[in-house]
Design a protein around this motif. Structure first.
Motif, PDB file in Angstrom:
ATOM      1  N   VAL A  33      47.915  37.721  37.159  1.00 13.34           N
ATOM      2  CA  VAL A  33      46.822  37.372  38.816  1.00 13.34           C
ATOM      3  C   VAL A  33      48.516  37.052  39.402  1.00 13.34           C
ATOM      4  O   VAL A  33      49.788  37.022  39.636  1.00 13.34           O
ATOM      5  CB  VAL A  33      46.597  35.764  39.146  1.00 13.34           C
ATOM      6  CG1 VAL A  33      46.485  35.176  40.665  1.00 13.34           C
ATOM      7  CG2 VAL A  33      45.612  36.116  37.898  1.00 13.34           C
ATOM      8  N   ILE A 108      43.258  39.326  41.563  1.00 16.95           N
ATOM      9  CA  ILE A 108      43.551  39.463  40.036  1.00 16.95           C
ATOM     10  C   ILE A 108      43.545  40.994  39.356  1.00 16.95           C
ATOM     11  O   ILE A 108      42.878  41.360  40.112  1.00 16.95           O
ATOM     12  CB  ILE A 108      42.421  38.843  39.496  1.00 16.95           C
ATOM     13  CG1 ILE A 108      42.357  37.538  40.237  1.00 16.95           C
ATOM     14  CG2 ILE A 108      41.461  38.909  38.006  1.00 16.95           C
ATOM     15  CD1 ILE A 108      41.149  36.983  40.394  1.00 16.95           C
ATOM     16  N   LEU A 138      42.850  30.639  35.009  1.00 18.59           N
ATOM     17  CA  LEU A 138      41.473  31.519  35.827  1.00 18.59           C
ATOM     18  C   LEU A 138      40.421  30.474  35.974  1.00 18.59           C
ATOM     19  O   LEU A 138      39.849  30.717  35.156  1.00 18.59           O
ATOM     20  CB  LEU A 138      41.835  32.424  36.364  1.00 18.59           C
ATOM     21  CG  LEU A 138      41.348  33.065  37.584  1.00 18.59           C
ATOM     22  CD1 LEU A 138      42.004  32.371  38.412  1.00 18.59           C
ATOM     23  CD2 LEU A 138      41.084  34.917  36.826  1.00 18.59           C
TER      24      LEU A 138
END
Length: 147
Positions: A33, A108, A138
């Motif tokens: 990410v 992402i 996440l």
């Protein structure tokens, strides 16, 4: 004798398929990410954790948790417009609260890039894992339309 060899072969193949399924799931629940705030950007290893059900207080948007070391190095020098606090509960710890900020965006990296505008991040006061395998937890609701 043939029956025993066939049975052993069956369990061996079943074990191999089970091991492959575990490896596939590990890959499915991990990703990179990239976080963006102002002029700063940082790429971290993340775990998509179905146990993370954190939501920010005002709009109910999903909140992901960022490792303490990363939060300090990336966001310490950036101007944060507003901070709110959320309560959390983890296995092995009674209850606590973490500051939550909203960053500009995050990307992402999975099979495709998924861009999330104005996501919320809880800034952990400690590392999210002892082993250092990942720096972010996440919230899966971020990916499946929670924002």
């Amino acid at each position: 004798m043939f029956f025993i060899l066939a049975l052993v072969g069956f369990y061996l193949i079943q074990g191999i398929f089970h091991f492959i399924a575990i490896l596939y799931r590990l890959h499915t629940y991990r990703c990179k990410v990239t976080l963006y705030l102002g002029e700063k950007e940082c790429t971290v290893d993340a775990l998509i954790d179905t146990g993370n059900q954190l939501r920010e207080n005002y709009y109910g948007k999903p909140v992901s948790v960022l490792n303490a070391d990363v939060a300090k190095s990336v966001f310490l020098t950036q101007k944060i417009h507003s901070i709110q606090y959320i309560k959390y509960h983890t296995v092995g710890e009674e209850e606590g609260s973490m500051p939550v900020i909203q960053i500009d965006r995050m990307c992402i990296h999975r099979d495709t890039k998924e861009w999330i505008e104005k996501p919320y991040l809880a800034l952990s006061t400690r590392n999210v894992t002892k082993s250092g395998e990942y720096e972010m937890i996440l919230n899966p609701a971020v990916i499946i339309g929670g924002i």
